[in-house]
Scaffold this motif. Sequence first.
Motif, PDB file in Angstrom:
ATOM      1  N   ARG B  49      -9.046   3.338  -6.827  1.00 48.93           N
ATOM      2  CA  ARG B  49      -8.355   4.813  -6.441  1.00 48.93           C
ATOM      3  C   ARG B  49      -8.189   5.343  -5.089  1.00 48.93           C
ATOM      4  O   ARG B  49      -7.126   5.565  -4.734  1.00 48.93           O
ATOM      5  CB  ARG B  49      -9.002   5.862  -7.543  1.00 48.93           C
ATOM      6  CG  ARG B  49      -8.419   6.238  -8.697  1.00 48.93           C
ATOM      7  CD  ARG B  49      -8.589   4.929  -9.589  1.00 48.93           C
ATOM      8  NE  ARG B  49      -8.009   4.826 -10.919  1.00 48.93           N
ATOM      9  CZ  ARG B  49      -7.775   3.986 -11.581  1.00 48.93           C
ATOM     10  NH1 ARG B  49      -8.474   2.790 -11.229  1.00 48.93           N
ATOM     11  NH2 ARG B  49      -6.979   3.683 -12.644  1.00 48.93           N
ATOM     12  N   GLY B  52      -5.907   2.874  -2.917  1.00 50.58           N
ATOM     13  CA  GLY B  52      -4.519   3.272  -3.473  1.00 50.58           C
ATOM     14  C   GLY B  52      -3.873   4.328  -3.068  1.00 50.58           C
ATOM     15  O   GLY B  52      -2.824   4.044  -2.258  1.00 50.58           O
ATOM     16  N   LEU B  53      -4.804   5.279  -2.805  1.00 51.97           N
ATOM     17  CA  LEU B  53      -3.977   6.567  -2.311  1.00 51.97           C
ATOM     18  C   LEU B  53      -3.642   6.416  -0.916  1.00 51.97           C
ATOM     19  O   LEU B  53      -2.756   6.816  -0.385  1.00 51.97           O
ATOM     20  CB  LEU B  53      -5.033   7.875  -2.602  1.00 51.97           C
ATOM     21  CG  LEU B  53      -4.921   8.420  -3.975  1.00 51.97           C
ATOM     22  CD1 LEU B  53      -5.966   9.694  -3.985  1.00 51.97           C
ATOM     23  CD2 LEU B  53      -3.540   9.159  -4.309  1.00 51.97           C
ATOM     24  N   ILE B  56      -0.631   4.444  -0.214  1.00 46.63           N
ATOM     25  CA  ILE B  56       0.544   4.890  -0.317  1.00 46.63           C
ATOM     26  C   ILE B  56       1.102   5.250   0.962  1.00 46.63           C
ATOM     27  O   ILE B  56       2.505   5.081   1.309  1.00 46.63           O
ATOM     28  CB  ILE B  56       0.448   5.892  -1.418  1.00 46.63           C
ATOM     29  CG1 ILE B  56       0.300   5.442  -2.758  1.00 46.63           C
ATOM     30  CG2 ILE B  56       1.798   6.561  -1.558  1.00 46.63           C
ATOM     31  CD1 ILE B  56      -0.199   6.453  -3.732  1.00 46.63           C
ATOM     32  N   LEU B  60       3.660   2.285   3.168  1.00 48.89           N
ATOM     33  CA  LEU B  60       4.971   3.003   3.482  1.00 48.89           C
ATOM     34  C   LEU B  60       5.251   3.291   4.690  1.00 48.89           C
ATOM     35  O   LEU B  60       6.339   2.912   5.160  1.00 48.89           O
ATOM     36  CB  LEU B  60       5.090   4.139   2.303  1.00 48.89           C
ATOM     37  CG  LEU B  60       5.005   3.694   0.926  1.00 48.89           C
ATOM     38  CD1 LEU B  60       5.436   4.876  -0.187  1.00 48.89           C
ATOM     39  CD2 LEU B  60       6.557   2.911   0.555  1.00 48.89           C
ATOM     40  N   HIS B  62       4.209   1.855   7.379  1.00 47.47           N
ATOM     41  CA  HIS B  62       4.279   0.410   8.160  1.00 47.47           C
ATOM     42  C   HIS B  62       5.496  -0.175   7.704  1.00 47.47           C
ATOM     43  O   HIS B  62       6.265  -0.684   8.551  1.00 47.47           O
ATOM     44  CB  HIS B  62       3.112  -0.154   7.505  1.00 47.47           C
ATOM     45  CG  HIS B  62       2.969  -1.727   8.004  1.00 47.47           C
ATOM     46  ND1 HIS B  62       2.258  -1.805   9.255  1.00 47.47           N
ATOM     47  CD2 HIS B  62       3.631  -2.904   7.636  1.00 47.47           C
ATOM     48  CE1 HIS B  62       2.527  -3.537   9.520  1.00 47.47           C
ATOM     49  NE2 HIS B  62       3.221  -3.776   8.674  1.00 47.47           N
ATOM     50  N   LEU B  63       5.993   0.062   6.419  1.00 46.48           N
ATOM     51  CA  LEU B  63       7.426  -0.633   6.092  1.00 46.48           C
ATOM     52  C   LEU B  63       8.332   0.290   6.628  1.00 46.48           C
ATOM     53  O   LEU B  63       9.349  -0.630   7.196  1.00 46.48           O
ATOM     54  CB  LEU B  63       7.226  -0.482   4.543  1.00 46.48           C
ATOM     55  CG  LEU B  63       6.868  -1.650   3.636  1.00 46.48           C
ATOM     56  CD1 LEU B  63       6.858  -1.415   2.127  1.00 46.48           C
ATOM     57  CD2 LEU B  63       7.222  -2.977   4.121  1.00 46.48           C
ATOM     58  N   VAL B  64       8.425   1.489   6.389  1.00 45.57           N
ATOM     59  CA  VAL B  64       9.368   2.346   7.201  1.00 45.57           C
ATOM     60  C   VAL B  64       9.517   1.938   8.778  1.00 45.57           C
ATOM     61  O   VAL B  64      10.708   1.755   9.171  1.00 45.57           O
ATOM     62  CB  VAL B  64       9.307   3.797   6.609  1.00 45.57           C
ATOM     63  CG1 VAL B  64      10.241   4.695   7.657  1.00 45.57           C
ATOM     64  CG2 VAL B  64       9.441   3.834   5.230  1.00 45.57           C
ATOM     65  N   ALA B 100      -5.480  -3.284   2.067  1.00 45.66           N
ATOM     66  CA  ALA B 100      -4.490  -3.734   1.329  1.00 45.66           C
ATOM     67  C   ALA B 100      -5.069  -5.129   0.581  1.00 45.66           C
ATOM     68  O   ALA B 100      -4.829  -5.372  -0.597  1.00 45.66           O
ATOM     69  CB  ALA B 100      -3.089  -4.088   2.144  1.00 45.66           C
ATOM     70  N   HIS B 103      -7.569  -4.435  -2.009  1.00 43.39           N
ATOM     71  CA  HIS B 103      -7.107  -3.867  -3.107  1.00 43.39           C
ATOM     72  C   HIS B 103      -6.430  -4.943  -3.771  1.00 43.39           C
ATOM     73  O   HIS B 103      -6.656  -5.018  -5.100  1.00 43.39           O
ATOM     74  CB  HIS B 103      -6.191  -2.688  -2.747  1.00 43.39           C
ATOM     75  CG  HIS B 103      -5.487  -1.939  -3.827  1.00 43.39           C
ATOM     76  ND1 HIS B 103      -5.985  -0.742  -4.138  1.00 43.39           N
ATOM     77  CD2 HIS B 103      -4.577  -2.040  -4.508  1.00 43.39           C
ATOM     78  CE1 HIS B 103      -4.955  -0.205  -5.101  1.00 43.39           C
ATOM     79  NE2 HIS B 103      -4.408  -1.287  -5.461  1.00 43.39           N
TER      80      HIS B 103
END
Lengths: 175, 155
Positions: B49, B52-53, B56, B60, B62-64, B100, B103
């Motif tokens: 949990r 995961g939080l 998010i 995200l 990192h990707l953007v 990451a 998880h």
Amino acid sequence: MASEFRARSLGHALRYKGNAGMWTWMLHRVTGLGILAFLIIHVADTAIVVYNPEFYDHTLDIYRSPLFRVAELAIFFAVIFHALNGLRIIVQDFWPLAMAHQRRLAWAAAGITAVAILPIAWLMLAPLFGLRPEPGAERHERRMRERGVVTSETAAGDHGASTTLVTTVSTEGAR
Amino acid sequence: MSTVVDETPGGRGAPKRGGGYERPTAYARPDGVMQKKGKFELYSWVFMRISGLLLIFMALYHLVWWNLLVGVEHLSAELVLERWSNPLWRLFNVALAAFALLHGLNGARYSIEDYIRKPGARKAVKAIVYGIVLLALAWGIFALLTYDFAAASRR
């Protein structure tokens, strides 16, 4: 184990329960394992940058191939879905009212992912067909200008920029 | 997941005087061997949990940043090393990789325990998956931590 479901075939397995809960559970697993597989490769190859920058640049050329661009979009999709569905699970764990609406929330997670991926797909795939400049072209342009490197990307204009030209400029210019 | 098996049927602990049941004290592995109930699964649930939080936002972002704002097309070793010259970004990357991969590793453990029932095969697959993931994590963190030495030798 009171009862155990044994699927007789793939079709039978996919019909089992078969509502939003099962599909999001399945997709959560598949996306999670997919992200993990990518992550192992991604962490291992990015770490090389510290010791052998030239080799890292070589691995980047692989990531720039059309096949990998589609794969990168798939990773993006996987992360968004896994994030939203994971958030749904956490909210349901702690908020009983959300649990009562779990089916609707599952569809919402899938729906928001489907909508969010559309503009991202456009940004990431359109340059392949020469429909728009590469993402980050402006930032790259500014960076190059600050260092006094003249690129032909500005001369090519916004919409007419061919993919080959952009590729040549960016990979050579950055080094 | 393993099924709770205890003295009483129904996976409950011993009946309490005046109603109710004790908490189960042991689990049975798929091969029937009883295992003492620990808190590991609880901690793993909590870790999933929390990580995961955090992921998010971290993943995200990192990707953007790298895919949409920088663009893989404009990515280069120079650009990465420039960013990593700031120790705070290296710390961010250590945290991102650790959260990451751990998880993901725990998620892979769930899947392995769901589908691989034979104890020997389960042990073997776990050893391979844990080995690969932890090796990748160790290698990534090692590179981020020895950045300064490597940068000095590159000059």
